[in-house]
Structure formats: C-alpha cells, structure tokens
Scaffold this motif. Structure first.
Motif, PDB file in Angstrom:
ATOM      1  N   HIS A 105       0.832  -1.200   0.000  1.00  0.00           N
ATOM      2  CA  HIS A 105       0.000   0.000   0.000  1.00  0.00           C
ATOM      3  C   HIS A 105       0.870   1.254   0.000  1.00  0.00           C
ATOM      4  O   HIS A 105       0.635   2.175  -0.771  1.00  0.00           O
ATOM      5  CB  HIS A 105      -0.947   0.044   1.208  1.00  0.00           C
ATOM      6  N   CYS A 109       0.578   3.894  -2.935  1.00  0.00           N
ATOM      7  CA  CYS A 109      -0.352   4.917  -2.459  1.00  0.00           C
ATOM      8  C   CYS A 109      -0.325   6.150  -3.368  1.00  0.00           C
ATOM      9  O   CYS A 109       0.734   6.701  -3.652  1.00  0.00           O
ATOM     10  CB  CYS A 109       0.002   5.319  -1.030  1.00  0.00           C
ATOM     11  N   ASN A 119      -3.915   5.986   5.704  1.00  0.00           N
ATOM     12  CA  ASN A 119      -3.510   4.597   5.944  1.00  0.00           C
ATOM     13  C   ASN A 119      -2.060   4.514   6.400  1.00  0.00           C
ATOM     14  O   ASN A 119      -1.717   3.701   7.254  1.00  0.00           O
ATOM     15  CB  ASN A 119      -3.720   3.754   4.688  1.00  0.00           C
ATOM     16  N   LYS A 122      -2.022   5.366   9.983  1.00  0.00           N
ATOM     17  CA  LYS A 122      -2.440   4.198  10.774  1.00  0.00           C
ATOM     18  C   LYS A 122      -1.273   3.226  10.924  1.00  0.00           C
ATOM     19  O   LYS A 122      -1.036   2.694  12.006  1.00  0.00           O
ATOM     20  CB  LYS A 122      -3.618   3.487  10.117  1.00  0.00           C
ATOM     21  N   TRP A 141      -7.473  -2.034   7.358  1.00  0.00           N
ATOM     22  CA  TRP A 141      -7.234  -1.524   6.005  1.00  0.00           C
ATOM     23  C   TRP A 141      -6.268  -2.403   5.228  1.00  0.00           C
ATOM     24  O   TRP A 141      -6.305  -2.424   4.007  1.00  0.00           O
ATOM     25  CB  TRP A 141      -6.743  -0.076   6.042  1.00  0.00           C
ATOM     26  N   SER A 142      -5.404  -3.185   5.909  1.00  0.00           N
ATOM     27  CA  SER A 142      -4.447  -4.026   5.162  1.00  0.00           C
ATOM     28  C   SER A 142      -5.145  -5.180   4.468  1.00  0.00           C
ATOM     29  O   SER A 142      -4.594  -5.766   3.549  1.00  0.00           O
ATOM     30  CB  SER A 142      -3.349  -4.545   6.083  1.00  0.00           C
TER      31      SER A 142
END
Length: 150
Positions: A105, A109, A119, A122, A141-142
């Motif tokens: 991610h 991103c 994210n 986080k 979210w992962s």
C-alpha cells in the motif's frame, strides 16, 4: 555397508564439514569411527541431516531438533510439538502477509506524500504500538486490496 567420511557427506549434502562437526558435538549425528583424521558415518546420516535441515527451515532450534531423534538416531517426531510449531508458523505467515500488504500500500499509495495518507498514518501508529507490545499488526485496512487513501 559403505561408510562415508565427513568430506563425502559434506560434498553430497552441501553442509560444511565444520557444521557436521558442530552437529556431532551437539549430539545430532554420530560418527562411528575414523579413517585417518576423517570422521566416518553410516549412510543413514544423510536422512538425519535432511531432517535437521527441515527442522531448521521450520524454525526449530538445534536442541529441539535433537529431541526429534530417538536414542537410535532415527526420527521420533512429537506430533504435539509439530502442531504447536505449525500454529506458530501460521501466525508468522499472517503477520508477514499483513506487513506485505502494508508495504505494498505504501509503495502504491496515490497520496502526494506518505505523510498525507491516512492509511500510512495508521501504519505508523500500529508500528509504534507493536514495538511496545500493545497491539497486533493486523489493521483492517491491510485486508483491503484498494490502494486509494481512505
């Protein structure tokens, strides 16, 4: 029965002679004599070394691997200990998969800066808590395959 000297074992297994001597010192394998200065082993040592390599790859310590052999040098595997290790491997795989997803991610991103990505924020908080042992590394979210910031 053809006996194999330490250099033959090393050549056929790819395990350094120094490691073979170490395994013998730890009681994992046993030589049955010497030919000149070289230790001699029965051909069964090849299977013992394969089990040692498998155990090491599975994360077992040499002491744990030693316990996997009976007094006769033949495998005597504890199914209970194997189940415990499988469970540990499953947890490790889950943590590594989560980490992989997080890194993917961050790499993909679309936010202008990682610091602007919620994210990523986080991830930083989770990593900080993880390093202090207060939170598992499995953010919701992962599990999402979306790479857009939320």
């Amino acid at each position: 029965m053809k006996l194999l000297d330490i250099s033959e074992i090393s050549k056929s297994t790819g395990i350094a002679a120094s490691a073979l001597r170490h395994y013998e010192d730890k009681g994992l394998i046993t030589s049955i004599g010497r030919r000149g200065m070289k230790r001699l082993f029965t051909p069964e040592v090849i299977d013992q070394l394969a089990l040692i390599n498998l155990g090491k790859a599975g994360g077992f310590s040499l002491d744990e691997i030693k316990a996997m052999f009976g007094p006769d040098g033949r495998p005597a595997l504890s199914r209970q200990k194997l189940h415990v290790r499988v469970d540990e491997l499953d947890r490790q795989i889950q943590r590594l998969s989560s980490l992989r997803d997080m890194i993917r991610h961050v790499a993909e991103c679309p936010a202008p800066s990682h610091m602007e990505c919620p994210n990523f924020q986080k991830l930083l908080r989770i990593s900080s808590k993880k390093s202090h042992g207060t939170s598992p590394m499995t953010p919701a979210w992962s599990r999402s395959k979306s790479s857009s910031p939320s």
